[in-house]
Design an enzyme around this catalytic site. Structure first.
Site, PDB file in Angstrom:
ATOM      1  N   LYS A   1      32.600  33.137  34.773  1.00 11.65           N
ATOM      2  CA  LYS A   1      32.458  34.569  34.532  1.00 11.65           C
ATOM      3  C   LYS A   1      33.720  35.102  33.873  1.00 11.65           C
ATOM      4  O   LYS A   1      34.807  34.750  34.342  1.00 11.65           O
ATOM      5  CB  LYS A   1      32.235  35.243  35.886  1.00 11.65           C
ATOM      6  CG  LYS A   1      32.120  36.732  35.859  1.00 11.65           C
ATOM      7  CD  LYS A   1      32.018  37.260  37.252  1.00 11.65           C
ATOM      8  CE  LYS A   1      31.984  38.773  37.175  1.00 11.65           C
ATOM      9  NZ  LYS A   1      32.056  39.366  38.475  1.00 11.65           N
TER      10      LYS A   1
ATOM     11  N   LYS B   1      36.391  32.582  37.863  1.00  9.50           N
ATOM     12  CA  LYS B   1      36.263  33.995  37.519  1.00  9.50           C
ATOM     13  C   LYS B   1      37.600  34.481  36.963  1.00  9.50           C
ATOM     14  O   LYS B   1      38.636  34.390  37.619  1.00  9.50           O
ATOM     15  CB  LYS B   1      35.884  34.804  38.757  1.00  9.50           C
ATOM     16  CG  LYS B   1      35.815  36.303  38.489  1.00  9.50           C
ATOM     17  CD  LYS B   1      35.250  37.065  39.663  1.00  9.50           C
ATOM     18  CE  LYS B   1      35.256  38.557  39.394  1.00  9.50           C
ATOM     19  NZ  LYS B   1      34.656  39.318  40.494  1.00  9.50           N
TER      20      LYS B   1
HETATM   21  C1  PBG Z   1      33.753  42.279  42.372  1.00  2.00           C
HETATM   22  C2  PBG Z   1      32.870  41.923  41.239  1.00  2.00           C
HETATM   23  C3  PBG Z   1      33.093  42.298  39.914  1.00  2.00           C
HETATM   24  C4  PBG Z   1      32.011  41.853  39.184  1.00  2.00           C
HETATM   25  C5  PBG Z   1      31.162  41.175  40.061  1.00  2.00           C
HETATM   26  N1  PBG Z   1      31.725  41.224  41.343  1.00  2.00           N
HETATM   27  C6  PBG Z   1      34.175  43.121  39.329  1.00  2.00           C
HETATM   28  C7  PBG Z   1      35.571  42.753  39.549  1.00  2.00           C
HETATM   29  O1  PBG Z   1      35.897  41.618  39.887  1.00  2.00           O
HETATM   30  O2  PBG Z   1      36.383  43.640  39.390  1.00  2.00           O
HETATM   31  C8  PBG Z   1      31.838  42.090  37.710  1.00  2.00           C
HETATM   32  C9  PBG Z   1      30.461  42.064  37.171  1.00  2.00           C
HETATM   33  C10 PBG Z   1      30.296  42.704  35.847  1.00  2.00           C
HETATM   34  O3  PBG Z   1      31.240  43.173  35.184  1.00  2.00           O
HETATM   35  O4  PBG Z   1      29.139  42.761  35.410  1.00  2.00           O
HETATM   36  N2  PBG Z   1      34.119  41.347  43.278  1.00  2.00           N
END
Ligand code: PBG
Length: 323
Positions: A249, A196
């Site tokens: 992601k 991520k």
């Molecule tokens: C938070 C989380 C995020 C997303 C999924 N879980 C945001 C972040 O890490 O700030 C993002 C999903 C999206 O943008 O559609 N743990």
């Protein structure tokens, strides 16, 4: 070689094109993200995500039945937590009567066979909007892992089939697996957000959950988008720690990473086409600058072609209606 080979022979009409097509989409490909809020009969459109909503539990019930009828069989739950319930440790995340725990039960009551995955991270519960516990301006790794392990147990006890840690703390997959096993929750799976990236594409999601970081950014835990090697390394480490499914992601800008990982691991790979990717296409289509449906399907196929076995996407319903 030309003129013996003519590549256009295999492209002359839709029949031959469909016969040699390598990748297709089906409802089985999709994991549907859902935002849940407190209240009754609430269906609030998210300003930066046109056509996507926060749902109260009664509307969640309806949505789950609709998804199931469309052949969409897996959901990924996120909750928007009232400010009054936020703290530094995410204590509300452990409340057996908390919104997430009730949402899991609501889904299982509506459609018992619907697969429920839950977001495991502290940010929606944190006064700082960070994915971990904060001390002296830093996000503390190991204490956060203990909190996430407890949160995972709570979700599993409420009925979640898979927990999906999205926090990027080191060692959290092992911590969660051991904690679940110690409670004999051996059938609860883990989908790890293993690669991520610290991405600006999460903006609309943070609007949806009111979870933007209150100070700094997430670069000390989420990965540097300039890097490639660590994505493979961390994904392999997560598998060794017990991840059943791994994830890349965001989606579109990271398809090279998806392919690298596809070529080096033997577990299913999920790709999260994130909120900013959804917002970009909606905005361009609203202005008449892009053909919404055509671009949507092209993007989803590209994600699959890169190596995704599972696609988490806000377009899931719209895509399934077209295919
Ligand atoms: C938070 C989380 C995020 C997303 C999924 N879980 C945001 C972040 O890490 O700030 C993002 C999903 C999206 O943008 O559609 N743990």
């Amino acid at each position: 070689m030309f003129p013996i080979s003519r590549y256009r022979r295999l492209r002359q009409n839709e029949a031959i094109r469909s016969l040699v097509r390598e990748n297709t989409l089906s409802p089985n490909d999709f994991l549907v993200p859902i935002f849940v809020v407190e209240g009754k009969n609430i269906k609030q459109e998210i300003a930066s995500m046109p056509g996507y909503f926060r749902l109260s539990l009664d509307n969640l019930d309806k949505e789950i039945r609709e998804l199931w009828q469309m052949g969409l069989k897996s959901v990924l739950l996120f909750v928007k937590v009232d400010d009054a319930l936020k703290d530094n440790e995410g204590k509300e995340a452990l409340n057996p009567e908390g919104l997430m725990q009730r949402a899991i039960k609501t889904v299982k009551n509506a459609v018992p066979d619907m697969l429920v995955m839950t977001d495991v991270a502290l940010d929606p519960f944190s006064i700082y909007g960070h994915d971990g516990i904060v001390r002296d301006g830093k996000i503390i790794n190991d204490e956060t892992v203990s909190a996430l392990a407890k949160m995972s147990i709570s979700h599993a006890q409420a009925g979640a089939d898979f927990v999906a840690p999205s926090d990027m703390m080191d060692g959290r997959i092992l911590g969660i697996r051991q904690a679940l096993d110690a409670q004999n929750l051996i059938d609860t799976g883990i989908m790890s957000y293993s690669a991520k990236y610290a991405s600006a594409f999460y903006g609309p999601f943070r609007d949806a959950l009111d979870s933007a970081p209150g100070f700094g950014d997430k670069k000390t835990y989420q990965m540097d988008f300039s890097n490639r090697v660590e994505a493979v390394k961390e994904t392999q480490a997560d598998i060794e720690e017990g991840a059943d499914i791994v994830m890349v992601k965001p989606g579109l800008c990271y398809l090279d990473i998806v392919r690298d990982i596809k070529n080096s691991v033997q577990v299913p790979i999920a790709v999260y086409q994130v909120s900013g990717e959804y917002a970009m296409l909606k905005a361009a289509a609203e202005r008449g600058w892009l053909d919404h449906d055509a671009v949507m399907l092209e993007q989803l196929i590209a994600i699959k072609r890169a190596g995704a076995d599972i696609i988490a996407s806000y377009f899931a319903k719209e895509a399934v209606r077209l295919i």
